[in-house]
Scaffold this motif. Structure first.
Motif, PDB file in Angstrom:
ATOM      1  N   ALA A 197     -13.774 -29.593  24.206  1.00 31.04           N
ATOM      2  CA  ALA A 197     -14.816 -28.977  25.031  1.00 31.04           C
ATOM      3  C   ALA A 197     -14.361 -27.620  25.561  1.00 31.04           C
ATOM      4  O   ALA A 197     -15.150 -26.670  25.618  1.00 31.04           O
ATOM      5  CB  ALA A 197     -15.179 -29.902  26.187  1.00 31.04           C
ATOM      6  N   ILE A 198     -13.094 -27.514  25.933  1.00 32.61           N
ATOM      7  CA  ILE A 198     -12.560 -26.248  26.430  1.00 32.61           C
ATOM      8  C   ILE A 198     -12.632 -25.176  25.333  1.00 32.61           C
ATOM      9  O   ILE A 198     -13.027 -24.034  25.569  1.00 32.61           O
ATOM     10  CB  ILE A 198     -11.103 -26.415  26.909  1.00 32.61           C
ATOM     11  N   ARG A 199     -12.261 -25.543  24.118  1.00 34.52           N
ATOM     12  CA  ARG A 199     -12.341 -24.582  23.004  1.00 34.52           C
ATOM     13  C   ARG A 199     -13.783 -24.165  22.744  1.00 34.52           C
ATOM     14  O   ARG A 199     -14.064 -23.015  22.414  1.00 34.52           O
ATOM     15  CB  ARG A 199     -11.721 -25.197  21.741  1.00 34.52           C
ATOM     16  N   GLN A 200     -14.690 -25.109  22.899  1.00 30.45           N
ATOM     17  CA  GLN A 200     -16.098 -24.822  22.646  1.00 30.45           C
ATOM     18  C   GLN A 200     -16.678 -23.850  23.678  1.00 30.45           C
ATOM     19  O   GLN A 200     -17.378 -22.897  23.326  1.00 30.45           O
ATOM     20  CB  GLN A 200     -16.904 -26.124  22.652  1.00 30.45           C
ATOM     21  N   TYR A 201     -16.376 -24.076  24.959  1.00 33.00           N
ATOM     22  CA  TYR A 201     -16.956 -23.259  26.033  1.00 33.00           C
ATOM     23  C   TYR A 201     -16.133 -22.003  26.322  1.00 33.00           C
ATOM     24  O   TYR A 201     -16.663 -21.029  26.872  1.00 33.00           O
ATOM     25  CB  TYR A 201     -17.108 -24.091  27.307  1.00 33.00           C
ATOM     26  N   ASN A 202     -14.835 -22.062  26.006  1.00 30.23           N
ATOM     27  CA  ASN A 202     -13.946 -20.918  26.197  1.00 30.23           C
ATOM     28  C   ASN A 202     -14.113 -20.276  27.580  1.00 30.23           C
ATOM     29  O   ASN A 202     -14.474 -19.081  27.690  1.00 30.23           O
ATOM     30  CB  ASN A 202     -14.191 -19.873  25.098  1.00 30.23           C
ATOM     31  N   PRO A 203     -13.859 -21.017  28.648  1.00 32.82           N
ATOM     32  CA  PRO A 203     -14.070 -20.476  30.000  1.00 32.82           C
ATOM     33  C   PRO A 203     -13.071 -19.373  30.354  1.00 32.82           C
ATOM     34  O   PRO A 203     -11.948 -19.350  29.847  1.00 32.82           O
ATOM     35  CB  PRO A 203     -13.857 -21.705  30.890  1.00 32.82           C
TER      36      PRO A 203
END
Length: 285
Positions: free
Chosen positions: A75-81
């Motif tokens: 999820a972190i890779r997907q959203y790249n915050p």
């Protein structure tokens, strides 16, 4: 990605203040007790509050399970915050979480004493110790489906706009996990039946429940029941009324989520009082 740690002992009010701490730093993403949260939405992860013991709760919060950790990393890779706030009970905990999730080095640490007074911290600790309350920084509707059987309350946060005027700025959820108590609790199927029977039998037009079946699942309960109705009632609208009142009462009293409540009007009976009134009318004529 900028990583900020928010540190404080368990029960001191970190989750209650997490959104404010994140906003002050322009951060939209929070890691709290096994969850990846963005604004008012859970993006990934599993809440440590659902674990049955404190040890398993700590492991969940530390992402020791590979599948759990990979879910959040994906999820972190997907959203790249641009930034993320990690909550932990110690410096070591936030650092361990950051390492486990393969985050960059923590650039800043905020401590609970910096954002809460000694009185507020003491008050939060007392609430945790005496009532077993835990806060999750998302609205109740967001987690209700995952917390069937847990005592769950909404906690609305207001900001003063002026004299006697307040603005709702967010909602959090208060849960009382199983591990907060001395042992587990169980709500039997018969208890659910008694609640349903009481509610249904007090609705005009319902004679009795002729068949009742309940299935328990982790996400909630499934109920099927047959009803004997009184002749002359509006069947469709009556069944809707029974469905709504039963769901409201069971969820309020047990904190269980009702995933479905299927009703069948099995048969009809004549109202004894109406039969007697009709006979008296015949006798009078």
């Amino acid at each position: 990605m900028r990583v900020v740690g928010f540190v404080g002992p368990s029960g001191t009010g970190k989750s209650h203040r997490a959104v404010w701490v994140a906003r002050e730093r322009g951060i939209d993403f929070i890691i709290d007790d096994g969850l990846l949260i963005r604004g008012a939405q859970i993006i990934a992860g599993t809440s440590a509050k659902k674990e049955k013991t404190k040890i398993s709760s700590i492991k969940r919060a530390l992402f020791t399970d590979d599948e759990h950790a990979n879910d959040v990393k994906t999820a972190i890779r997907q959203y790249n915050p641009e930034g993320i706030l990690i909550l932990g009970t110690s410096d070591g905990m936030v650092e361990a979480i950051a390492k486990r999730l393969e985050f960059p080095e923590i650039s800043e640490k905020v401590y609970i004493q910096q954002v809460a007074t000694d009185f507020e911290i003491k008050q939060a600790l007392t609430t945790r110790k005496e009532q077993g309350k835990h806060v999750i920084p998302v609205p109740t509707f967001e987690i209700k489906k995952d917390f069937s059987g847990y005592f769950l309350d909404p906690l609305q946060i207001f900001r003063r706009k002026g004299k006697g005027s307040f603005q709702l700025i967010g909602e959090k959820s208060v849960v009382r996990p199983t591990f907060s108590y001395l042992g587990n609790y169980t709500i039997s199927d018969y208890t659910i039946y008694q609640i349903v029977d009481y509610v249904a039998s007090n609705i005009e037009g319902v004679n009795k429940i002729s068949r009742f079946r309940v299935e328990n699942h982790p996400e909630g309960i499934y109920i099927e029941m047959d009803l004997v109705l009184v002749y002359g009632c509006r069947i469709k609208s009556l069944l809707r009324e029974v469905q709504k009142k039963v769901i409201d009462e069971v969820e309020k009293l047990t904190a269980l989520n009702i995933k479905s409540l299927n009703l069948t009007a099995k048969s009809l009976v004549l109202d004894p009082q109406k039969v007697l009134d009709a006979r008296r009318s015949d006798w009078a004529t």
